[in-house]
Scaffold this motif. Structure first.
Motif, PDB file in Angstrom:
ATOM      1  N   ASP A 107       0.810  -1.224   0.000  1.00 54.00           N
ATOM      2  CA  ASP A 107       0.000   0.000   0.000  1.00 54.00           C
ATOM      3  C   ASP A 107       0.843   1.274   0.000  1.00 54.00           C
ATOM      4  O   ASP A 107       0.635   2.187   0.800  1.00 54.00           O
ATOM      5  N   HIS A 141      -5.103   0.352  -5.210  1.00 54.83           N
ATOM      6  CA  HIS A 141      -6.324   0.457  -4.397  1.00 54.83           C
ATOM      7  C   HIS A 141      -6.738   1.919  -4.305  1.00 54.83           C
ATOM      8  O   HIS A 141      -5.885   2.807  -4.265  1.00 54.83           O
ATOM      9  N   SER A 153     -13.584   0.705  -0.308  1.00 51.88           N
ATOM     10  CA  SER A 153     -12.358   0.601  -1.090  1.00 51.88           C
ATOM     11  C   SER A 153     -12.583  -0.334  -2.268  1.00 51.88           C
ATOM     12  O   SER A 153     -13.432  -1.224  -2.212  1.00 51.88           O
ATOM     13  N   GLN A 155     -10.228  -2.052  -5.827  1.00 53.44           N
ATOM     14  CA  GLN A 155      -8.916  -2.190  -6.446  1.00 53.44           C
ATOM     15  C   GLN A 155      -9.041  -2.206  -7.956  1.00 53.44           C
ATOM     16  O   GLN A 155     -10.119  -2.486  -8.495  1.00 53.44           O
TER      17      GLN A 155
END
Length: 159
Positions: A107, A141, A153, A155
């Motif tokens: 991330d 993401h 969220s 992706q």
């Protein structure tokens, strides 16, 4: 001694009465007391000013005249502009969305963007991610945050 004990008991009784009479109080991160009934959905179909209802996130390369993604996609090219349309519902005025774009399994932060959301029902807020050079291939993401809390969220990949 008896007089001091009486004052202490009276003070504790007053504190207990105040806490019960004023309703439940929660401490927020900044130490301010917040009535927990205002921070939760009232059950009447309207949300408090502390909440934001994120319905969906859609990805594409462009936005149509209606404010929706022109063509929904989940895979982008290394030179594409990445567009995300976030749909929210039941908004009060002045709420802020944070779009946190990250890359890879660790991330790595790519960019963070902030926008104030319009008040109303079925509101669409558009976020764009561009880069002068090619995007690294892999998984990305998008995390939509409100008041420090992740609301939704999704992706997508760059190939």
């Amino acid at each position: 001694m008896t007089r001091k004990l009486t004052r202490t008991i009276a003070g504790l009784s007053l504190a207990l009465f105040s806490a019960t009479a004023c309703g439940d109080k929660d401490k927020t991160n900044d130490g301010l007391a917040v009535d927990s009934t205002t921070a939760a959905n009232t059950g009447t179909g309207t949300m408090s000013t502390e909440e934001l209802d994120v319905e969906s996130i859609e990805f594409g390369r462009a936005v149509g005249a209606d404010g929706k993604v022109a063509e929904k996609i989940g895979d982008f090219g290394t030179r594409d502009t990445i567009v995300a349309v976030v749909e929210t519902d039941d908004n009060a005025a002045g709420k802020e969305l944070v779009a946190r774009w990250t890359y890879g399994d660790n991330d790595q932060l790519v960019e963070e963007q902030r926008q104030t959301v319009a008040a109303g029902q079925d509101v669409r807020t558009t976020f764009r991610l561009t880069k002068a050079s090619a995007w690294p291939t892999g998984t990305y993401h998008l995390r939509i945050m409100h008041n420090g809390k992740e609301e939704k969220s999704e992706q997508f990949t760059v190939k």
